[in-house]
Motif scaffolding. Structure first.
Motif, PDB file in Angstrom:
ATOM      1  N   PRO A 191       2.082  -6.594  -3.593  1.00 39.04           N
ATOM      2  CA  PRO A 191       0.728  -6.172  -3.207  1.00 39.04           C
ATOM      3  C   PRO A 191       0.391  -4.743  -3.643  1.00 39.04           C
ATOM      4  N   ALA A 192       1.335  -3.833  -3.522  1.00 38.30           N
ATOM      5  CA  ALA A 192       1.086  -2.447  -3.944  1.00 38.30           C
ATOM      6  C   ALA A 192       0.887  -2.376  -5.459  1.00 38.30           C
ATOM      7  N   LEU A 193       1.658  -3.154  -6.209  1.00 38.14           N
ATOM      8  CA  LEU A 193       1.502  -3.190  -7.665  1.00 38.14           C
ATOM      9  C   LEU A 193       0.141  -3.772  -8.030  1.00 38.14           C
ATOM     10  N   ARG A 194      -0.252  -4.845  -7.375  1.00 39.38           N
ATOM     11  CA  ARG A 194      -1.560  -5.447  -7.657  1.00 39.38           C
ATOM     12  C   ARG A 194      -2.673  -4.415  -7.392  1.00 39.38           C
ATOM     13  N   ALA A 195      -2.558  -3.666  -6.312  1.00 39.55           N
ATOM     14  CA  ALA A 195      -3.552  -2.625  -5.996  1.00 39.55           C
ATOM     15  C   ALA A 195      -3.544  -1.530  -7.066  1.00 39.55           C
ATOM     16  N   ALA A 196      -2.369  -1.143  -7.542  1.00 44.09           N
ATOM     17  CA  ALA A 196      -2.277  -0.122  -8.598  1.00 44.09           C
ATOM     18  C   ALA A 196      -2.937  -0.618  -9.880  1.00 44.09           C
TER      19      ALA A 196
END
Length: 181
Positions: A32-37
């Motif tokens: 999820p953090a990668l997708r947001a980045a």
């Protein structure tokens, strides 16, 4: 060399352009953090849809693909010139390295890119050659951008009523035929 072995050069080339494909494992729980980045990157100047001012001006296109339930990341691009020049541009292009640092920190094996040698080792560890590569147009990014500027200038000439007499000259017939497309 097997399909999973490391290489010291980019993948396949067509003319002056080479494809480049990287595959990473996402750190557990960081999908999820990668997708947001990646969504944030998509909103950064030069990366927004319709922006054409990427800091590394030799890139034809670039894409990040999350797959396997956001546990894997692919970075796929094509670029003009040598791989070493591309890596130098990537490392020295101002915001590009910082933007990609925000993404790659979510991948296994990433400990930052303090220097060009570390960057190259990290990239080569994720690189895989394409089994096939094709392009639908010739030319470098620089040549294509020039062709677009020339076309835009020519269209302004075509729209100028004062140009009618000059455009009637027979030597311009092939150019006008192409412009009619």
């Amino acid at each position: 060399m097997g399909s999973e072995s490391l290489s010291t050069a980019p993948g396949a080339s067509v003319g002056p352009t080479s494809e480049f494909s990287l595959f990473f494992r996402v750190k557990p729980g960081e999908g999820p953090a990668l997708r947001a980045a990646l969504e944030d990157l998509q909103q950064h100047p030069g990366y927004r849809p319709g922006d054409y001012g990427m800091a590394v001006a030799t890139i034809h296109e670039a894409r990040f693909v999350l797959f396997d339930d956001d546990t894997r990341l692919a970075f796929i691009t094509s670029f003009d010139g040598s791989w070493d020049a591309y890596m130098d541009d990537f490392f020295n292009s101002g915001p590009t390295l910082a933007l990609f640092d925000v993404i790659f920190k979510h991948t296994e094996g990433y400990d930052g890119l303090p220097d060009l040698a570390t960057e190259k080792a990290f990239i080569l560890g994720a690189q895989r050659h394409a089994a096939a590569y094709a392009r639908n147009y010739p030319g470098t990014v620089k040549e294509i951008r020039k062709a677009i500027r020339v076309n835009e200038a020519f269209q302004r000439v075509l729209d100028d009523p004062a140009a009618a007499e000059a455009l009637s000259h027979p030597v311009l017939a092939p150019l006008l035929e192409e412009a009619a497309d």
